[in-house]
Write an enzyme that holds these catalytic residues in place. Structure first.
Site, mmCIF file in Angstrom:
data_model
loop_
_atom_site.group_PDB
_atom_site.id
_atom_site.type_symbol
_atom_site.label_atom_id
_atom_site.label_comp_id
_atom_site.label_asym_id
_atom_site.label_seq_id
_atom_site.Cartn_x
_atom_site.Cartn_y
_atom_site.Cartn_z
ATOM 1 N N GLY A 137 0.825 -1.219 0.000
ATOM 2 C CA GLY A 137 0.000 0.000 0.000
ATOM 3 C C GLY A 137 0.854 1.262 0.000
ATOM 4 C CD GLU B 125 14.734 9.361 -28.585
ATOM 5 O OE1 GLU B 125 15.471 8.718 -29.344
ATOM 6 O OE2 GLU B 125 15.160 10.272 -27.845
HETATM 7 N N1 CAA Z 1 19.279 5.139 -41.088
HETATM 8 C C1 CAA Z 1 19.390 5.811 -42.264
HETATM 9 N N2 CAA Z 1 18.365 5.934 -43.124
HETATM 10 C C2 CAA Z 1 17.207 5.350 -42.801
HETATM 11 C C3 CAA Z 1 17.036 4.610 -41.630
HETATM 12 C C4 CAA Z 1 18.139 4.509 -40.736
HETATM 13 N N3 CAA Z 1 18.060 3.856 -39.584
HETATM 14 N N4 CAA Z 1 15.780 4.149 -41.573
HETATM 15 C C5 CAA Z 1 15.182 4.566 -42.691
HETATM 16 N N5 CAA Z 1 16.041 5.316 -43.439
HETATM 17 C C6 CAA Z 1 15.787 5.992 -44.700
HETATM 18 C C7 CAA Z 1 16.100 5.135 -45.853
HETATM 19 O O1 CAA Z 1 16.716 5.971 -46.821
HETATM 20 C C8 CAA Z 1 14.777 4.647 -46.369
HETATM 21 O O2 CAA Z 1 14.802 4.540 -47.722
HETATM 22 P P1 CAA Z 1 15.321 3.200 -48.476
HETATM 23 O O3 CAA Z 1 14.108 2.345 -48.602
HETATM 24 O O4 CAA Z 1 15.827 3.734 -49.746
HETATM 25 O O5 CAA Z 1 16.364 2.540 -47.642
HETATM 26 C C9 CAA Z 1 13.824 5.770 -45.977
HETATM 27 O O6 CAA Z 1 14.416 6.352 -44.805
HETATM 28 C C10 CAA Z 1 12.450 5.308 -45.613
HETATM 29 O O7 CAA Z 1 12.535 4.280 -44.662
HETATM 30 P P2 CAA Z 1 11.355 3.260 -44.422
HETATM 31 O O8 CAA Z 1 10.817 2.796 -45.740
HETATM 32 O O9 CAA Z 1 11.830 2.237 -43.441
HETATM 33 O O10 CAA Z 1 10.248 4.237 -43.774
HETATM 34 P P3 CAA Z 1 8.824 3.922 -43.194
HETATM 35 O O11 CAA Z 1 7.901 4.980 -43.625
HETATM 36 O O12 CAA Z 1 8.450 2.476 -43.429
HETATM 37 O O13 CAA Z 1 9.046 4.165 -41.615
HETATM 38 C C11 CAA Z 1 9.605 3.573 -39.355
HETATM 39 C C12 CAA Z 1 9.887 3.406 -40.857
HETATM 40 C C13 CAA Z 1 10.680 2.732 -38.689
HETATM 41 C C14 CAA Z 1 8.239 3.077 -38.936
HETATM 42 C C15 CAA Z 1 9.816 5.057 -38.973
HETATM 43 O O14 CAA Z 1 8.766 5.860 -39.485
HETATM 44 C C16 CAA Z 1 9.887 5.278 -37.477
HETATM 45 O O15 CAA Z 1 10.941 5.121 -36.888
HETATM 46 N N6 CAA Z 1 8.759 5.648 -36.831
HETATM 47 C C17 CAA Z 1 8.754 6.029 -35.448
HETATM 48 C C18 CAA Z 1 9.096 7.475 -35.316
HETATM 49 C C19 CAA Z 1 9.661 7.821 -33.976
HETATM 50 O O16 CAA Z 1 10.515 7.145 -33.440
HETATM 51 N N7 CAA Z 1 9.185 8.918 -33.447
HETATM 52 C C20 CAA Z 1 9.665 9.392 -32.219
HETATM 53 C C21 CAA Z 1 9.778 10.866 -32.268
HETATM 54 S S1 CAA Z 1 11.037 11.510 -31.267
HETATM 55 C C22 CAA Z 1 10.452 11.524 -29.689
HETATM 56 O O17 CAA Z 1 9.721 10.716 -29.225
HETATM 57 C C23 CAA Z 1 10.978 12.614 -29.002
HETATM 58 C C24 CAA Z 1 11.058 13.134 -27.714
HETATM 59 O O18 CAA Z 1 10.816 14.320 -27.590
HETATM 60 C C25 CAA Z 1 11.708 12.362 -26.611
#
Ligand code: CAA
Length: 395
Positions: free
Chosen positions: A357, A380
């Site tokens: 509690g 993130e």
């Molecule tokens: N490194 C370098 N380039 C990358 C990469 C990486 N890790 N990941 C993707 N890319 C690039 C690539 O060039 C890729 O193109 P290619 O296909 O030619 O390789 C392009 O980006 C597109 O990538 P995806 O096709 O994988 O993109 P997607 O639309 O399918 O999205 C996802 C992928 C992983 C879902 C991404 O959108 C994501 O990470 N989403 C979550 C976002 C996030 O973490 N938000 C948190 C915000 S910050 C926060 O919370 C802050 C705070 O204040 C604490």
């Protein structure tokens, strides 16, 4: 105060802190206990910014240890940065967002900014004149970050930005904002560019602070961009490279969220250990009961597993920073964040359980730690997004 560590790249193969890292941990722990812990409950209760923590961290050069020495920073390696965040989070998760988000916001500048932008923006960050935030998410673009709507339209030697960024940590307090915006709507993620926007730029304003479950001392607000006209040289890297920069940044900084989770979990475990030694029921300390001992053993086991994975990820982050092979960083960053945050949620929930509690009341810190742990599974990138990232980058 020991200076933040910087080991030879080879040390990172061991995935363990050097003597210098251990000294850094001792000094950050002492500082956190003396100057940050005394305000943690009040900061949470009042939902106010932990100015005492900012002052203490800046006075000891611990607010943005990742900034390279060339720009006046401590030049700490990724593991040292993890240790700083871990130790601050052990006493106050809200305060740990000062070094964590200073890294998140400014890493796009480190990774993709011109030399001129690095000098202009990293130097004030390093000397404590400015804080940095990161603006990726929007009301309708959370997990699908590539679906953002904020636009940046070229106008001569300027860009004009319009849109709304949401869930921005330390918004209003930070002086600089890395903003991802669409420069070519036809190209989806390849049509996104990154810019530095200043708090004082005309047309920048902030929403009301969000009323959150935890990390109440860290302001989370919307950032409104209303015809914000900025010089074109505030773009980070090439036009269209902003999404890649944003994702590369997260590869490194998801490790700092893992560090925050480790710290919160360690704080809860330490408190619970002390409590079970004192609390007597059935004529003896409850820590003498095997059921309680097993819970503590599981908590410590999960925490140590999470720590090892986080340090292994930090080693990869550092290897990439030093120009080495970064093939598995994306997987490790996501895995560390996902695993450590899930562990922190379990460990803090068990700490509340061990205090019974009392644990459920605000008279004890573990309920705050449990509330604070929850966000590490969400920001993130949710842990579901981390699993997408891991699955696409299996080692
Ligand atoms: N490194 C370098 N380039 C990358 C990469 C990486 N890790 N990941 C993707 N890319 C690039 C690539 O060039 C890729 O193109 P290619 O296909 O030619 O390789 C392009 O980006 C597109 O990538 P995806 O096709 O994988 O993109 P997607 O639309 O399918 O999205 C996802 C992928 C992983 C879902 C991404 O959108 C994501 O990470 N989403 C979550 C976002 C996030 O973490 N938000 C948190 C915000 S910050 C926060 O919370 C802050 C705070 O204040 C604490």
């Amino acid at each position: 105060m020991a200076s933040p560590g910087k080991s030879a790249a080879a040390d990172f193969g061991l995935y363990r802190p050097s003597e210098e890292h251990d000294m850094l941990r001792d000094s950050v722990r002492a500082l956190s206990e003396a100057k940050i812990a005394p305000f943690a409950a009040e900061v949470d209760e009042e939902g106010r910014f932990p100015q005492e923590a900012r002052d203490a961290l800046e006075a000891n050069d611990l607010h943005a240890v990742h900034v390279p020495e060339a720009y006046g920073g401590a030049g700490a390696d990724a593991l040292a940065t993890v240790i700083v965040i871990e130790e601050v989070a052990r006493v106050c998760a809200s305060s740990s967002l000062i070094p964590a988000v200073n890294k998140l916001g400014s890493l796009p500048v480190v990774l993709s900014g011109s030399e001129e932008l690095k000098k202009r923006y990293l130097t004030p960050l390093a000397d404590g004149r400015a804080m940095f935030s990161y603006c990726l998410s929007e009301p309708d673009a959370g997990s699908d970050a590539g679906g953002m709507k904020t636009k940046a339209v070229r106008d001569g030697d300027h860009y004009v930005l319009n849109g709304v960024k949401r869930w921005i940590t330390n918004a209003g307090v930070s002086d600089y904002y890395t903003v991802m915006a669409v420069t070519d709507p036809e190209k989806r993620t390849k049509g996104i560019s990154a810019f530095v926007v200043e708090k004082d730029d005309e047309g920048v304003s902030f929403g009301a602070p969000e009323k959150k479950l935890g990390i109440k001392g860290s302001p989370t607000r919307e950032v409104y961009l209303d015809n914000v006209r900025i010089p074109a040289d505030r773009m980070l890297g090439e036009e269209g490279s902003g999404f890649a920069t944003a994702m590369q940044t997260l590869d490194h900084t998801r490790i700092t969220i893992a560090a925050q989770a480790l710290g919160i979990a360690q704080g809860a475990l330490d408190y619970a250990k002390g409590y079970v030694a004192e609390r007597k029921q059935f004529g003896k300390p409850i820590g003498d009961f095997q059921g309680v001992q097993f819970m503590l053993a599981d908590m410590a086991m999960k925490l140590e597993a999470a720590r090892q994975l986080t340090y292994a990820a930090a080693a990869r982050s550092e290897r990439v920073t030093l120009g080495g092979d970064g093939e598995d960083l994306t997987f490790f960053g996501a895995a560390a964040k996902c695993y450590a945050s899930d562990a922190a949620m379990e460990i803090t929930t068990d700490a509340v359980q061990l205090l019974g509690g009392y644990g459920y009341t605000r008279d004890y810190p573990v309920e705050r730690m449990m509330r604070d742990a929850k966000i590490t599974q969400i920001y993130e990138g949710t842990n579901q997004v981390q699993r997408i990232v891991m699955a696409r980058n299996l080692p």
